[in-house]
Design an enzyme around this catalytic site. Structure first.
Site, PDB file in Angstrom:
ATOM      1  N   LYS A  87       0.893  -1.124   0.145  1.00  0.00           N
ATOM      2  CA  LYS A  87       0.200  -0.054  -0.029  1.00  0.00           C
ATOM      3  C   LYS A  87       0.668   1.258   0.034  1.00  0.00           C
ATOM      4  O   LYS A  87       0.517   2.176  -0.825  1.00  0.00           O
ATOM      5  CB  LYS A  87      -0.930  -0.225   1.294  1.00  0.00           C
ATOM      6  CG  LYS A  87      -2.176  -0.820   1.132  1.00  0.00           C
ATOM      7  CD  LYS A  87      -2.990  -1.327   2.319  1.00  0.00           C
ATOM      8  CE  LYS A  87      -3.900  -2.299   2.200  1.00  0.00           C
ATOM      9  NZ  LYS A  87      -4.312  -3.022   3.256  1.00  0.00           N
ATOM     10  N   GLN A 119      -5.520  -2.125   9.150  1.00  0.00           N
ATOM     11  CA  GLN A 119      -5.429  -3.319   8.580  1.00  0.00           C
ATOM     12  C   GLN A 119      -6.206  -4.388   9.631  1.00  0.00           C
ATOM     13  O   GLN A 119      -5.678  -4.373  10.744  1.00  0.00           O
ATOM     14  CB  GLN A 119      -3.962  -3.685   8.597  1.00  0.00           C
ATOM     15  CG  GLN A 119      -3.649  -5.157   7.884  1.00  0.00           C
ATOM     16  CD  GLN A 119      -4.279  -4.995   6.503  1.00  0.00           C
ATOM     17  OE1 GLN A 119      -4.025  -4.046   5.480  1.00  0.00           O
ATOM     18  NE2 GLN A 119      -4.601  -6.070   6.030  1.00  0.00           N
ATOM     19  N   ASP A 161     -12.111   2.235   3.589  1.00  0.00           N
ATOM     20  CA  ASP A 161     -12.375   0.861   3.579  1.00  0.00           C
ATOM     21  C   ASP A 161     -13.820   0.455   3.387  1.00  0.00           C
ATOM     22  O   ASP A 161     -14.286  -0.412   3.222  1.00  0.00           O
ATOM     23  CB  ASP A 161     -11.811  -0.153   4.849  1.00  0.00           C
ATOM     24  CG  ASP A 161     -10.713  -0.680   4.506  1.00  0.00           C
ATOM     25  OD1 ASP A 161     -10.316  -1.199   3.475  1.00  0.00           O
ATOM     26  OD2 ASP A 161      -9.639  -0.630   5.732  1.00  0.00           O
TER      27      ASP A 161
HETATM   28  N1  GUN Z   1      -7.745  -7.421   5.740  1.00  0.00           N
HETATM   29  C1  GUN Z   1      -7.988  -8.023   4.518  1.00  0.00           C
HETATM   30  N2  GUN Z   1      -8.636  -7.496   3.896  1.00  0.00           N
HETATM   31  C2  GUN Z   1      -8.721  -6.142   4.398  1.00  0.00           C
HETATM   32  C3  GUN Z   1      -9.367  -4.950   3.680  1.00  0.00           C
HETATM   33  O1  GUN Z   1      -9.892  -4.878   2.650  1.00  0.00           O
HETATM   34  N3  GUN Z   1      -9.014  -3.704   4.445  1.00  0.00           N
HETATM   35  C4  GUN Z   1      -8.675  -3.752   5.646  1.00  0.00           C
HETATM   36  N4  GUN Z   1      -8.432  -2.898   6.366  1.00  0.00           N
HETATM   37  N5  GUN Z   1      -8.057  -4.992   6.376  1.00  0.00           N
HETATM   38  C5  GUN Z   1      -8.023  -5.990   5.502  1.00  0.00           C
END
Ligand code: GUN
Length: 285
Positions: A55, A99, A122
């Site tokens: 990211k 996350q 998200d």
């Molecule tokens: N963990 C697995 N997929 C995701 C996601 O799309 N966003 C976040 N924040 N954590 C994750």
């Protein structure tokens, strides 16, 4: 099936990222500002650490400012909430991603609710979940939004189709149901208590597998000519495999996403797009 098309998530993701980077460049010329994305990681889960690194790298490629916060696994919930409050108050931060999964001692719903809904790239905040399920235009969770973007890229019609989703998670199953419904599909969600799941799956024109079980979907669950979207990322004997028994499935599907290189690369592209959108809204652009 005579002609099966492999859906190339890397290609679609690259196109979306190119558009995001181009628009970011234009807006920077116009305003002198760039979108900012904060990523918060608690603990040392190796898979999560890889995602977070990717990211940050993608932010740099997009011309975004990136804020990376890695906290120890035993960080107290109130420390994490304090950091989120700071990020909420920082005007240079347009998007905040915490996350998941969080360590067990932290109340994940409470943390997700602490994120300013305007910075919730998200789409996990209850306000944004509400906007999505009521058919409005909010940030949609990145993986489901990526699936819709792939279907659109390949001009796969959604309206009137039978869509069957395997899995009812908050991250994928429920939000992809809302997005497909918004596009006028007839939507069924299957889960561990579903009776005769193979029969339901076989009714699907569009089958989305998001259950987290390696090679769960076998040819007897797939209608000839169906579109098969594999959201699974499972590690089996050191190899990444999806929720779909890909080798066997290619015989029946009209379109199928591989693992890796299908849905996976789309998630980050949609995250960048959600962050750009949050930046535009915050700056009235
Ligand atoms: N963990 C697995 N997929 C995701 C996601 O799309 N966003 C976040 N924040 N954590 C994750």
């Amino acid at each position: 099936m005579d002609v099966m098309t492999l859906i190339d998530g890397k290609k679609v993701s690259a196109e979306i990222k190119e558009q995001v980077a181009a628009e970011t460049g234009r807006l920077q010329q116009q305003t002198g500002k760039v979108p900012g994305l904060a990523v918060v990681l608690v603990g040392e889960d190796p898979a999560s650490a890889v995602y977070v690194k990717n990211k940050n790298k993608t932010c740099a490629n997009m011309g975004f400012q990136s804020f990376s916060h890695t906290l120890a696994a035993d960080t107290e919930e109130k420390e994490l909430l304090k950091l989120i409050a700071e990020l909420n108050a920082n005007p240079e931060v347009n998007g905040i991603l915490v996350q998941l999964p969080l360590p067990a001692h932290i109340n994940a719903p409470k943390v997700l609710e602490a994120v300013d809904p305007k910075k919730d790239v998200d789409g996990f905040h209850p306000v944004n979940v509400g906007i999505l399920t009521s058919g409005g235009n909010g940030p949609a969770p990145c993986t489901p939004a990526g699936i819709i973007a792939m279907l659109d890229f390949y001009k796969i019609g959604i309206e009137g189709k039978q869509a069957v989703i395997l899995g009812r998670s908050n991250i994928v199953g429920k939000p992809i149901a809302s997005l497909l419904l918004k596009r006028h599909a007839t939507v069924t969600i299957c889960h561990s208590r579903t009776r005769d799941l193979p029969a339901v799956a076989r009714s699907a024109d569009i089958l989305v597998a998001a259950i987290g079980k390696p090679r769960f979907v076998t040819p007897d669950m797939v209608k000839e000519g169906a579109v098969v979207i594999d959201v699974g990322i499972n590690r089996v004997d050191g190899k990444l495999v999806g929720d779909v028994d890909f080798e066997k499935e290619v015989e029946k599907a009209a379109f199928i996403t591989p693992v890796p290189g299908g849905v996976g690369p789309m998630t980050i592209a949609m995250l960048m797009k959600n962050t750009l959108n949050a930046f535009k809204k915050a700056n009235n652009l």
